[in-house]
Design a protein around this motif. Structure first.
Motif, mmCIF file in Angstrom:
data_model
loop_
_atom_site.group_PDB
_atom_site.id
_atom_site.type_symbol
_atom_site.label_atom_id
_atom_site.label_comp_id
_atom_site.label_asym_id
_atom_site.label_seq_id
_atom_site.Cartn_x
_atom_site.Cartn_y
_atom_site.Cartn_z
ATOM 1 N N ALA A 1 0.826 -1.209 0.000
ATOM 2 C CA ALA A 1 0.000 0.000 0.000
ATOM 3 C C ALA A 1 0.863 1.263 0.000
ATOM 4 N N ILE A 2 1.951 1.243 0.753
ATOM 5 C CA ILE A 2 2.839 2.404 0.823
ATOM 6 C C ILE A 2 3.441 2.704 -0.546
ATOM 7 N N ILE A 3 3.978 1.661 -1.194
ATOM 8 C CA ILE A 3 4.599 1.837 -2.509
ATOM 9 C C ILE A 3 3.563 2.233 -3.551
ATOM 10 N N ALA A 4 2.429 1.540 -3.546
ATOM 11 C CA ALA A 4 1.400 1.794 -4.553
ATOM 12 C C ALA A 4 0.890 3.234 -4.494
ATOM 13 N N GLN A 5 0.609 3.716 -3.288
ATOM 14 C CA GLN A 5 0.066 5.058 -3.157
ATOM 15 C C GLN A 5 1.137 6.122 -3.379
ATOM 16 N N ARG A 6 2.395 5.800 -3.095
ATOM 17 C CA ARG A 6 3.483 6.728 -3.403
ATOM 18 C C ARG A 6 3.578 6.940 -4.917
ATOM 19 N N ILE A 7 3.313 5.890 -5.678
ATOM 20 C CA ILE A 7 3.377 5.973 -7.134
ATOM 21 C C ILE A 7 2.162 6.698 -7.698
ATOM 22 N N GLY A 8 1.003 6.552 -7.043
ATOM 23 C CA GLY A 8 -0.202 7.212 -7.524
ATOM 24 C C GLY A 8 -1.416 6.318 -7.630
ATOM 25 N N PHE A 9 -1.255 5.023 -7.362
ATOM 26 C CA PHE A 9 -2.388 4.103 -7.386
ATOM 27 C C PHE A 9 -3.341 4.387 -6.228
ATOM 28 N N CYS A 10 -4.593 3.949 -6.395
ATOM 29 C CA CYS A 10 -5.521 3.910 -5.264
ATOM 30 C C CYS A 10 -5.053 2.837 -4.285
ATOM 31 N N PRO A 11 -5.538 2.843 -3.045
ATOM 32 C CA PRO A 11 -5.157 1.793 -2.101
ATOM 33 C C PRO A 11 -5.470 0.410 -2.668
ATOM 34 N N PRO A 12 -4.588 -0.573 -2.433
ATOM 35 C CA PRO A 12 -4.808 -1.927 -2.962
ATOM 36 C C PRO A 12 -6.120 -2.524 -2.475
ATOM 37 N N ARG A 13 -6.807 -3.227 -3.364
ATOM 38 C CA ARG A 13 -8.062 -3.893 -3.030
ATOM 39 C C ARG A 13 -7.799 -5.397 -3.000
ATOM 40 N N LEU A 14 -7.942 -5.991 -1.826
ATOM 41 C CA LEU A 14 -7.685 -7.410 -1.635
ATOM 42 C C LEU A 14 -8.823 -8.239 -2.218
ATOM 43 N N VAL A 15 -8.477 -9.265 -3.002
ATOM 44 C CA VAL A 15 -9.489 -10.120 -3.631
ATOM 45 C C VAL A 15 -9.546 -11.479 -2.938
ATOM 46 N N THR A 16 -8.434 -12.221 -2.939
ATOM 47 C CA THR A 16 -8.376 -13.536 -2.300
ATOM 48 C C THR A 16 -7.037 -13.699 -1.598
ATOM 49 N N ALA A 17 -6.945 -14.683 -0.694
ATOM 50 C CA ALA A 17 -5.687 -14.953 0.008
ATOM 51 C C ALA A 17 -5.647 -16.405 0.479
ATOM 52 N N ASN A 18 -4.482 -17.026 0.370
ATOM 53 C CA ASN A 18 -4.247 -18.398 0.825
ATOM 54 C C ASN A 18 -2.956 -18.442 1.637
ATOM 55 N N MET A 19 -2.966 -19.123 2.757
ATOM 56 C CA MET A 19 -1.740 -19.295 3.530
ATOM 57 C C MET A 19 -0.796 -20.230 2.791
ATOM 58 N N ILE A 20 0.495 -19.970 2.929
ATOM 59 C CA ILE A 20 1.532 -20.806 2.310
ATOM 60 C C ILE A 20 2.204 -21.630 3.398
ATOM 61 N N THR A 21 2.370 -22.918 3.134
ATOM 62 C CA THR A 21 3.073 -23.792 4.061
ATOM 63 C C THR A 21 4.338 -24.326 3.402
ATOM 64 N N VAL A 22 5.311 -24.717 4.226
ATOM 65 C CA VAL A 22 6.589 -25.237 3.751
ATOM 66 C C VAL A 22 6.705 -26.697 4.143
ATOM 67 N N GLN A 23 6.907 -27.569 3.142
ATOM 68 C CA GLN A 23 6.999 -28.995 3.421
ATOM 69 C C GLN A 23 8.389 -29.416 3.917
ATOM 70 N N ASN A 24 9.405 -28.677 3.483
ATOM 71 C CA ASN A 24 10.774 -29.004 3.848
ATOM 72 C C ASN A 24 11.082 -28.464 5.251
ATOM 73 N N LYS A 25 11.368 -29.369 6.206
ATOM 74 C CA LYS A 25 11.584 -28.960 7.601
ATOM 75 C C LYS A 25 12.803 -28.060 7.757
ATOM 76 N N GLU A 26 13.839 -28.328 6.974
ATOM 77 C CA GLU A 26 15.052 -27.507 7.066
ATOM 78 C C GLU A 26 14.758 -26.073 6.640
ATOM 79 N N LEU A 27 14.015 -25.938 5.540
ATOM 80 C CA LEU A 27 13.656 -24.597 5.078
ATOM 81 C C LEU A 27 12.702 -23.921 6.052
ATOM 82 N N GLU A 28 11.776 -24.689 6.592
ATOM 83 C CA GLU A 28 10.813 -24.144 7.530
ATOM 84 C C GLU A 28 11.507 -23.542 8.747
ATOM 85 N N SER A 29 12.567 -24.204 9.192
ATOM 86 C CA SER A 29 13.297 -23.723 10.370
ATOM 87 C C SER A 29 13.995 -22.389 10.109
#
Length: 376
Positions: A217-245
């Motif tokens: 939102a900060i970057i978008a409005q600094r450029i001149g866009f209207c505030p971002p409008r959220l449409v959808t969202a999904n949580m991301i999970t990590v299967q690799n335990k080493e990466l997760e850590s």
């Protein structure tokens, strides 16, 4: 030092998606998830008309297809082998045009190879698709003209570009007033630590380069866009335990936002609006974003920001407008008391409320954010 670092990231991304990953099963996260909404029938039908040699090179990324596309000029950032472009080609029709841009020359050449096939298959007299080999943060160098597009789309490509503000500045430049950027990307719950940013696998998996969601939102409005409008969202999970850590307290979400470029007009005021219906694939109901679903003939009280977007974009002809509190007749669905609702902007809040965590290879639609077709 930024330029050498940026060049190194570009090289690493190309190597990760060109050599390290062989199939989507090699991914270490579920950043490639199914969309939060089902793919509409008219889009599924358009997909069937795309050549199998194009669809077979589309490695799990979902569709980013907004509404009301007839006769529009559309730019696809990170088009890969062109699947989305050929879908959009059918939706904009012969009077519209779709331009795909990608940094991977091989992908662009594949897309071009099947141009005549698709135009003949669609019954078009002249091509309405163009493909460009270039980076998405260098649209001016690629010859993309100022204020030449109604819509820009992007599917999980911006997070792989080091200079995200430059991408958004270029998008703002090439959009017409009233135009929008409709895009999916990966966002972080906090500023991504340097050890995550510098991890090649995590960057390739769309996490290392993720933007802190509040910064959008900060970057978008600094450029001149209207505030971002959220449409959808999904949580991301990590299967690799080493990466997760390695991620610690940093969480990630795949989210779709709309950014509108509007003319500088009078101050925005609350309005009552009625959706007239009739948009292809959304004739009776238009799910505009996470906050507003407009049903045909129903009166909805909207905030000034939403009213300004609807009045000054390609959706203006699809709505009736009247000052908030005035009497607006509608065919049905008019409630006596129109409630003021809290606007959801936090993708993590939406993902948690919707309980949209999905397995990496969940069936029933196109994939979500990442895949091997990355561009910059």
């Amino acid at each position: 030092m930024a330029a050498p670092r940026h060049a190194e990231i570009h090289k690493d991304v190309q190597n990760y998606y060109g050599n390290v990953l062989k199939t989507s099963a090699d991914l270490q996260t579920n950043a490639c998830v199914t969309p939060a909404m089902p793919v509409p029938k008219y889009i599924r039908e358009a997909l069937k008309n795309v050549h199998e040699n194009i669809t077979s090179r589309y490695y799990g990324c979902g569709l980013v297809v907004p509404e009301h596309l007839e006769n529009c000029q559309i730019l696809d950032l990170g088009c890969g082998s062109g699947r989305d472009c050929y879908v959009l080609s059918q939706l904009v029709g012969e009077k519209g045009h779709v331009t795909g841009i990608d940094m991977t020359r091989v992908q662009v050449e594949v897309a071009k190879t099947y141009l005549d096939y698709h135009m003949e298959n669609f019954g078009f007299q002249a091509p309405n698709v163009t493909f460009i080999h270039s980076c998405i943060e260098k649209l001016a160098e690629a010859g993309v003209q100022k204020e030449s597009y109604d819509i820009v789309i992007s599917n999980c490509v911006i997070n792989l570009v080091p200079d995200k503000e430059q991408v958004l500045r270029e998008v703002y430049r090439v959009l017409k007033y009233g135009g929008e950027l409709y895009f999916s990307d990966v966002y972080a719950s906090l500023e991504v630590p340097e050890d995550i940013k510098s991890h090649k696998v995590l960057w390739g998996e769309c996490l290392g380069g993720a933007l802190y969601w509040k910064d959008l939102a900060i970057i978008a409005q600094r450029i001149g866009f209207c505030p971002p409008r959220l449409v959808t969202a999904n949580m991301i999970t990590v299967q690799n335990k080493e990466l997760e850590s390695l991620l610690g307290d940093c969480r990630f979400v795949s989210a779709t936002f709309r950014l509108f470029k509007l003319p500088k007009t009078e101050p925005a005021k609350r309005r009552q609006v009625v959706y007239k219906g009739g948009i292809t694939g959304h004739e009776k109901e238009l799910l505009f974003d996470a906050n507003f679903t407009f049903k045909e003939g129903e009166v909805v009280d909207v905030d000034g920001e939403t009213a300004a977007v609807l009045r000054n974009s390609r959706f203006a002809q699809d709505f009736l407008f009247t000052p908030s509190g005035a009497t607006l007749s509608a065919s049905r669905g008019c409630s006596e008391e129109l409630e003021t609702k809290e606007i959801i902007r936090d993708p993590f809040k939406l993902a948690e409320e919707s309980n949209t965590v999905k397995p990496r290879h969940a069936p029933g639609g196109a994939g979500g954010c990442c895949g091997q077709r990355k561009s910059c």
